[in-house]
Design a protein around this motif. Structure first.
Motif, PDB file in Angstrom:
ATOM      1  N   HIS A  32      35.931  45.225  57.377  1.00 56.04           N
ATOM      2  CA  HIS A  32      35.333  45.273  56.058  1.00 56.04           C
ATOM      3  C   HIS A  32      34.860  46.683  55.700  1.00 56.04           C
ATOM      4  O   HIS A  32      35.063  47.122  54.593  1.00 56.04           O
ATOM      5  CB  HIS A  32      34.154  44.303  55.957  1.00 56.04           C
ATOM      6  CG  HIS A  32      34.521  42.871  56.139  1.00 56.04           C
ATOM      7  ND1 HIS A  32      35.169  42.162  55.173  1.00 56.04           N
ATOM      8  CD2 HIS A  32      34.348  42.020  57.175  1.00 56.04           C
ATOM      9  CE1 HIS A  32      35.365  40.928  55.591  1.00 56.04           C
ATOM     10  NE2 HIS A  32      34.876  40.812  56.803  1.00 56.04           N
ATOM     11  N   GLU A  33      34.216  47.345  56.669  1.00 56.91           N
ATOM     12  CA  GLU A  33      33.654  48.669  56.398  1.00 56.91           C
ATOM     13  C   GLU A  33      34.746  49.679  56.063  1.00 56.91           C
ATOM     14  O   GLU A  33      34.558  50.542  55.215  1.00 56.91           O
ATOM     15  CB  GLU A  33      32.835  49.173  57.604  1.00 56.91           C
ATOM     16  CG  GLU A  33      31.579  48.365  57.869  1.00 56.91           C
ATOM     17  CD  GLU A  33      31.844  47.110  58.681  1.00 56.91           C
ATOM     18  OE1 GLU A  33      32.822  47.084  59.458  1.00 56.91           O
ATOM     19  OE2 GLU A  33      31.100  46.142  58.525  1.00 56.91           O
ATOM     20  N   GLN A  89      38.958  39.174  49.068  1.00 50.45           N
ATOM     21  CA  GLN A  89      38.909  39.799  47.746  1.00 50.45           C
ATOM     22  C   GLN A  89      39.797  41.040  47.702  1.00 50.45           C
ATOM     23  O   GLN A  89      40.157  41.505  46.632  1.00 50.45           O
ATOM     24  CB  GLN A  89      37.472  40.157  47.380  1.00 50.45           C
ATOM     25  CG  GLN A  89      36.629  38.923  47.138  1.00 50.45           C
ATOM     26  CD  GLN A  89      35.214  39.264  46.723  1.00 50.45           C
ATOM     27  OE1 GLN A  89      34.828  40.423  46.667  1.00 50.45           O
ATOM     28  NE2 GLN A  89      34.445  38.243  46.422  1.00 50.45           N
ATOM     29  N   ILE A  90      40.152  41.559  48.864  1.00 49.20           N
ATOM     30  CA  ILE A  90      41.096  42.675  48.938  1.00 49.20           C
ATOM     31  C   ILE A  90      42.504  42.086  48.831  1.00 49.20           C
ATOM     32  O   ILE A  90      42.882  41.224  49.616  1.00 49.20           O
ATOM     33  CB  ILE A  90      40.922  43.464  50.248  1.00 49.20           C
ATOM     34  CG1 ILE A  90      39.542  44.105  50.263  1.00 49.20           C
ATOM     35  CG2 ILE A  90      42.026  44.501  50.409  1.00 49.20           C
ATOM     36  CD1 ILE A  90      39.139  44.684  51.581  1.00 49.20           C
ATOM     37  N   ASP A 105      38.428  39.975  54.428  1.00 51.35           N
ATOM     38  CA  ASP A 105      37.800  39.949  53.104  1.00 51.35           C
ATOM     39  C   ASP A 105      38.906  39.612  52.110  1.00 51.35           C
ATOM     40  O   ASP A 105      39.724  40.464  51.759  1.00 51.35           O
ATOM     41  CB  ASP A 105      37.184  41.313  52.788  1.00 51.35           C
ATOM     42  CG  ASP A 105      36.534  41.359  51.410  1.00 51.35           C
ATOM     43  OD1 ASP A 105      36.640  40.363  50.656  1.00 51.35           O
ATOM     44  OD2 ASP A 105      35.937  42.387  51.090  1.00 51.35           O
ATOM     45  N   PHE A 153      37.592  49.227  54.516  1.00 50.73           N
ATOM     46  CA  PHE A 153      38.040  49.046  53.136  1.00 50.73           C
ATOM     47  C   PHE A 153      36.959  49.441  52.135  1.00 50.73           C
ATOM     48  O   PHE A 153      37.213  50.185  51.205  1.00 50.73           O
ATOM     49  CB  PHE A 153      38.468  47.601  52.891  1.00 50.73           C
ATOM     50  CG  PHE A 153      39.685  47.206  53.667  1.00 50.73           C
ATOM     51  CD1 PHE A 153      40.875  47.884  53.502  1.00 50.73           C
ATOM     52  CD2 PHE A 153      39.647  46.160  54.571  1.00 50.73           C
ATOM     53  CE1 PHE A 153      42.007  47.529  54.214  1.00 50.73           C
ATOM     54  CE2 PHE A 153      40.770  45.799  55.289  1.00 50.73           C
ATOM     55  CZ  PHE A 153      41.948  46.483  55.110  1.00 50.73           C
ATOM     56  N   LYS A 154      35.756  48.933  52.334  1.00 50.41           N
ATOM     57  CA  LYS A 154      34.679  49.212  51.387  1.00 50.41           C
ATOM     58  C   LYS A 154      34.268  50.675  51.416  1.00 50.41           C
ATOM     59  O   LYS A 154      34.012  51.271  50.381  1.00 50.41           O
ATOM     60  CB  LYS A 154      33.493  48.308  51.670  1.00 50.41           C
ATOM     61  CG  LYS A 154      33.772  46.868  51.278  1.00 50.41           C
ATOM     62  CD  LYS A 154      32.602  45.965  51.522  1.00 50.41           C
ATOM     63  CE  LYS A 154      33.003  44.547  51.139  1.00 50.41           C
ATOM     64  NZ  LYS A 154      32.004  43.575  51.478  1.00 50.41           N
ATOM     65  N   GLY A 155      34.224  51.278  52.604  1.00 47.85           N
ATOM     66  CA  GLY A 155      33.832  52.672  52.724  1.00 47.85           C
ATOM     67  C   GLY A 155      34.810  53.622  52.059  1.00 47.85           C
ATOM     68  O   GLY A 155      34.439  54.705  51.611  1.00 47.85           O
ATOM     69  N   ASN A 156      36.055  53.215  51.973  1.00 48.32           N
ATOM     70  CA  ASN A 156      37.089  54.046  51.353  1.00 48.32           C
ATOM     71  C   ASN A 156      37.526  53.513  49.997  1.00 48.32           C
ATOM     72  O   ASN A 156      38.548  53.936  49.449  1.00 48.32           O
ATOM     73  CB  ASN A 156      38.293  54.163  52.291  1.00 48.32           C
ATOM     74  CG  ASN A 156      37.958  54.971  53.522  1.00 48.32           C
ATOM     75  OD1 ASN A 156      37.679  56.157  53.418  1.00 48.32           O
ATOM     76  ND2 ASN A 156      37.939  54.329  54.678  1.00 48.32           N
ATOM     77  N   ILE A 157      36.797  52.547  49.479  1.00 49.19           N
ATOM     78  CA  ILE A 157      37.058  51.932  48.179  1.00 49.19           C
ATOM     79  C   ILE A 157      38.508  51.449  48.070  1.00 49.19           C
ATOM     80  O   ILE A 157      39.212  51.713  47.101  1.00 49.19           O
ATOM     81  CB  ILE A 157      36.687  52.881  47.014  1.00 49.19           C
ATOM     82  CG1 ILE A 157      35.305  53.477  47.247  1.00 49.19           C
ATOM     83  CG2 ILE A 157      36.687  52.127  45.693  1.00 49.19           C
ATOM     84  CD1 ILE A 157      34.944  54.602  46.291  1.00 49.19           C
ATOM     85  N   THR A 197      40.923  48.469  47.487  1.00 46.81           N
ATOM     86  CA  THR A 197      40.886  47.139  46.876  1.00 46.81           C
ATOM     87  C   THR A 197      42.209  46.406  46.983  1.00 46.81           C
ATOM     88  O   THR A 197      42.285  45.227  46.674  1.00 46.81           O
ATOM     89  CB  THR A 197      40.495  47.241  45.393  1.00 46.81           C
ATOM     90  OG1 THR A 197      41.452  48.077  44.735  1.00 46.81           O
ATOM     91  CG2 THR A 197      39.103  47.826  45.232  1.00 46.81           C
TER      92      THR A 197
END
Length: 128
Positions: free
Chosen positions: A1-2, A33-34, A31, A4-8, A10
Motif C-alpha cells: 500500500h505504501e 481502489q488501485i 488495495d 502506491f500511495k507514497g508515489n501517487i 492510481t
C-alpha cells in the motif's frame, strides 16, 4: 500500500505477483481502489487446491476474469520449463479496442494517401 500511495500510483498496466510464499497473501492485502488491468500470478503446484481456488474466487469477486489464452504459449519449445502462471484481466479491460485501432490506422494512412495523390498529380502533369 505504501509504495502506491507514497508515489501517487492510481493505476497499473500489468502487475506480476511472484513471491516466495503464497500469492494469496498478497492478493488479500491488495488495495482494490488501485486499478490494475492485468495480473500475472505465479502459481506453484505445491499450493493446495483450496488456496488456489480461494485466490481465484478473490480475483473474481474484485472484477477480474481468468484470461482465455494461456501465457505459456509464449514459452516456445521449452513449454515444460515455463512458469505455471495464471493471468487475470479486469472484466472491462480491452487491450486492443477495435475502434481505437481503426482510428490510428486511418490517421497513419492519411499522410501517405496525400503524398501518393500529390505524386500522381506531379507524374500526370506534362513537363516543359
Amino acid at each position: 500500500h505504501e509504495l502506491f500511495k507514497g508515489n501517487i500510483i492510481t493505476a497499473v498496466d500489468v502487475m506480476v505477483i511472484h513471491v516466495p510464499g503464497d500469492p494469496l497473501a498478497v492478493i488479500l492485502q491488495m488495495d482494490w481502489q488501485i486499478v490494475v488491468d492485468v495480473f500475472v500470478i505465479r502459481m506453484e503446484p505445491r499450493y493446495a487446491s483450496t488456496t488456489a481456488n480461494r485466490m481465484r474466487d478473490t480475483m473474481e469477486e474484485h472484477g477480474y476474469v481468468k484470461a482465455l489464452w494461456d501465457i505459456r504459449r509464449w514459452c516456445g519449445e521449452d513449454a515444460g520449463g515455463c512458469m505455471p502462471n495464471e493471468v487475470y484481466m479486469r472484466k472491462d479491460f480491452n487491450p486492443h479496442p477495435l475502434k481505437e485501432m481503426r482510428r490510428k490506422v486511418r490517421e497513419e494512412a492519411q499522410p501517405l494517401t496525400r503524398k501518393r495523390r500529390l505524386l500522381e498529380r506531379m507524374e500526370a502533369t506534362p513537363r516543359n
